[in-house]
Scaffold this active site. Structure first.
Site, PDB file in Angstrom:
ATOM      1  N   GLU A  21      -1.631  -1.523  -0.427  1.00 53.75           N
ATOM      2  CA  GLU A  21      -1.837  -2.462   0.675  1.00 53.75           C
ATOM      3  C   GLU A  21      -0.900  -3.673   0.578  1.00 53.75           C
ATOM      4  OE1 GLU A  21      -3.558  -1.632   3.075  1.00 53.75           O
ATOM      5  OE2 GLU A  21      -4.015  -3.449   4.220  1.00 53.75           O
ATOM      6  N   ASP A  22      -0.658  -4.130  -0.612  1.00 52.28           N
ATOM      7  CA  ASP A  22       0.024  -5.419  -0.770  1.00 52.28           C
ATOM      8  C   ASP A  22       1.453  -5.350  -1.316  1.00 52.28           C
ATOM      9  OD1 ASP A  22      -2.313  -6.514   0.086  1.00 52.28           O
ATOM     10  OD2 ASP A  22      -3.033  -7.095  -1.899  1.00 52.28           O
TER      11      ASP A  22
END
Ligand code: MN
Length: 476
Positions: A66-67
Site C-alpha cells: 500500500e505504501d
C-alpha cells in the site's frame, strides 16, 4: 521468537524485516519515527502470542504494497503465496473508505466477517491497530475519535469473540482513553484511590496461599496478582451504580497449575482457609464461556470484610484466556482438535454474520452459503458488497440497486472493461456502466447470474416486458 522457534525458522523473519525496512526507506510515521517502527511493533505483538513465523513475516510486510513501490507480486515471489495472501488481506481491510460513521462501521463489520476464513489476517489487523492506537495522539481530534470508536464497536468485539482477551483489553484501554477521555479520567481517578490498598491485601493473601500450597505439595506453575483493565472496570462500574466498593475483582490472584485435578484441589484449599462469598464461585472449567474461556473463579472474605477474587486454571487454559484462537497455532493441542476449535470460532462469526443480515434484511433473497464461498467486492465509492463465489457484474448491479441492474449496459472491474458474465474476485472494484436507453434486463443473463436476487428481478422484469408487449397488440 527464539523461545518457541528453531533458529533457522528465524532467518526468513530477519529477511522480511530487512526487506520491509528497505521498502519503506526513509518514510516517516506522523509521529516522526521511522516507518519501520510500526510494522515491527505489530510483529512483536504477534511474536508475544508465539505465532507462526509466516504470520510474523506478513505483519512485517503488511504496509509494503500500500505504501511503497513494491508490489504484492514481488512479495509473493520473495516470501511465497501464503504470506502474500495474508498481506493482501490486511491491505484490503484498510481500503474501506470513510463516508459517514454508520455506513463505515457496517462495511467494516461485513469485511471482517468475510475475512473470517483466514483468521490470521484479522489477528494481524489487531496488532496493526493496537500500534496505531498507541500513537493516536499525533492525529487530529476527529480522526482520533473515529479510530477509537471503530475499535470499541468492531475490533474489540471481534477479538472478544475470538477469545483474545489480552489484545482486546489493550485495544479497549487505548480507545477508551481517546474516545471517552472524561470517563477515562473519572475511572482512573477512582482506581488510584483504591488500588494500592487492594494490592497490599492481595500480596499478603498470596503469601498465605503459597504457604498452604507448599504444605499440600501442590505444584504451582505461576501465581500472580492482576489488576483489572480500566475499560472493563469502567463497564462494570456502570453496571454497579458507579460504586467501586462493589467491584470485587479490581485485583485478582491468578493461580496457574499443571492439571485440572490440581485446580479443584486448590479451590478446596482456598475455601478451607477463607470463607467463600456465596453465589460467586464460578466453574468455567466444567462449563466454559461461549468463547471457550476456562477457569475457576471464587471470591472469599479475607479479613475485616475485605474480599479477594481468585482465578484458578491450567497453563493451557491461561494461554487460551489471553490469546484465544491465536493460542491454538502453537499450543499442545495440534491437528484435528485445534482445527475443530478454530471451526467453532469461525462458526461463532458465521452466526454473527447471520444476525447482522437478518436484522437488516440483507441479502433477503439468498440462502446463506458457507462463509468460505462468499466474496466481497467494492463499489467505486468504497462500499462493500457481499456476494456468493462466482457472482458476476450483473449480480453486483442488482445488489446495489434494482434500477442499476435493469439498466446495466456493461461493467468495469478494477478499471478494465469486462464481459457481464465475468466471475468477480475478492477485493475487485466494480463499476456498472448504465445504459439509459435500456428497457430492462436481458433474459440471457439468467444463464450466468449467481444470486437469487438477480434471478428473481430478471424474471420479474422479463414477465412485465412480455405483458406490456401483448398489452399493445390485444386491441386488434
Ligand atoms: Mn499498518
Amino acid at each position: 521468537m527464539r523461545e518457541y522457534k528453531k533458529e533457522d525458522d528465524l532467518d526468513l523473519v530477519k529477511l522480511a524485516y530487512e526487506f520491509a525496512e528497505k521498502a519503506h526507506g526513509d518514510q516517516k510515521r506522523k509521529s516522526g519515527e521511522p516507518y519501520i517502527i510500526h510494522p515491527l511493533s505489530a510483529a512483536i505483538t504477534l511474536a508475544k502470542m508465539k505465532l507462526d513465523p509466516s504470520i510474523i513475516i506478513a505483519a512485517l510486510l503488511h504496509d509494503v504494497p500500500e505504501d511503497t513501490g513494491v508490489s504484492i507480486d514481488v512479495i509473493k515471489k520473495e516470501f511465497g503465496k501464503d504470506v502474500a495472501l495474508m498481506v493482501e488481506g490486511v491491505t484490503k481491510l484498510g481500503k474501506i473508505k470513510y463516508r459517514g460513521v454508520e455506513r463505515y462501521i457496517e462495511n467494516l463489520r461485513k469485511m471482517f466477517v468475510a475475512m473470517a476464513n483466514d483468521l490470521r489476517v484479522i489477528i494481524i489487523k489487531f496488532a496493526d491497530r493496537l500500534h496505531n492506537l498507541k500513537t493516536l495522539d499525533v492525529l487530529p481530534r476527529d480522526k482520533q475519535e473515529r479510530i477509537a470508536r471503530e475499535v470499541l464497536e468492531i475490533y474489540a468485539p471481534i477479538a472478544s469473540r475470538l477469545g483474545m482477551d489480552q489484545i482486546k483489553g489493550a485495544m479497549e484501554d487505548e480507545a477508551f482513553k481517546h474516545f471517552m477521555s472524561k470517563e477515562y479520567k473519572w475511572a482512573t481517578g477512582l482506581v488510584e484511590k483504591q488500588l494500592s490498598q487492594r494490592e497490599k491485601t492481595a500480596r499478603r493473601v498470596q503469601k498465605i496461599l503459597e504457604q498452604d500450597l507448599k504444605e499440600n505439595d501442590i505444584e504451582v506453575k505461576k501465581i500472580y496478582g492482576r489488576a483489572k483493565r480500566i475499560y472493563s472496570l469502567y463497564l462494570k462500574l456502570l453496571r454497579n451504580d458507579r460504586e467501586i466498593a462493589r467491584i470485587y475483582d479490581l485485583v485478582a490472584i491468578r493461580v496457574i497449575l499443571k492439571d485440572v485435578a490440581s485446580c479443584y484441589s486448590v479451590l478446596g484449599i482456598i475455601h478451607k482457609r477463607w470463607a467463600p462469598v456465596s453465589g460467586r464461585i464460578k466453574d468455567y472449567i466444567a462449563v466454559p464461556k461461549p468463547n471457550g474461556y476456562q477457569s475457576i473463579h471464587t471470591t472469599v472474605f479475607v479479613d475485616d470484610g475485605e474480599l479477594v477474587e481468585f482465578q484458578i486454571r491450567t497453563e493451557e487454559m491461561d494461554e487460551n484466556a489471553e490469546f484465544g484462537v491465536a493460542a491454538h497455532w502453537h499450543y499442545k493441542e495440534k491437528g484435528k482438535a485445534a482445527a475443530a476449535r478454530n471451526m467453532k470460532w469461525v462458526g461463532e462469526l458465521t452466526k454473527w454474520k447471520k444476525e447482522i443480515e437478518e436484522n437488516q434484511k440483507y441479502l433477503e433473497n439468498l440462502k446463506l452459503d458457507t462463509l468460505q464461498s462468499r466474496i466481497f467486492v467494492f463499489t467505486p465509492a468504497g462500499d462493500v458488497i457481499d456476494l456468493p463465489e462466482g457472482a458476476t457484474p450483473v449480480d453486483f448491479a442488482y445488489h446495489v440497486h434494482t434500477d442499476i441492474g435493469d439498466k446495466c449496459g456493461g461493467a468495469t472491474v478494477d478499471d478494465q472493461i469486462v464481459n457481464l458474465d465475468t466471475k468477480l474476485k475478492n477485493g475487485n472494484v466494480v463499476e456498472i456502466i448504465i445504459d439509459k436507453n435500456r428497457k430492462g434486463p436481458n433474459p440471457d443473463w439468467l444463464k450466468f447470474v449467481k444470486t437469487g436476487l438477480a434471478r428473481t428481478r430478471i424474471k420479474a422484469a422479463s414477465r412485465s416486458q412480455r405483458n406490456s408487449f401483448f398489452g399493445r397488440i390485444v386491441p386488434f
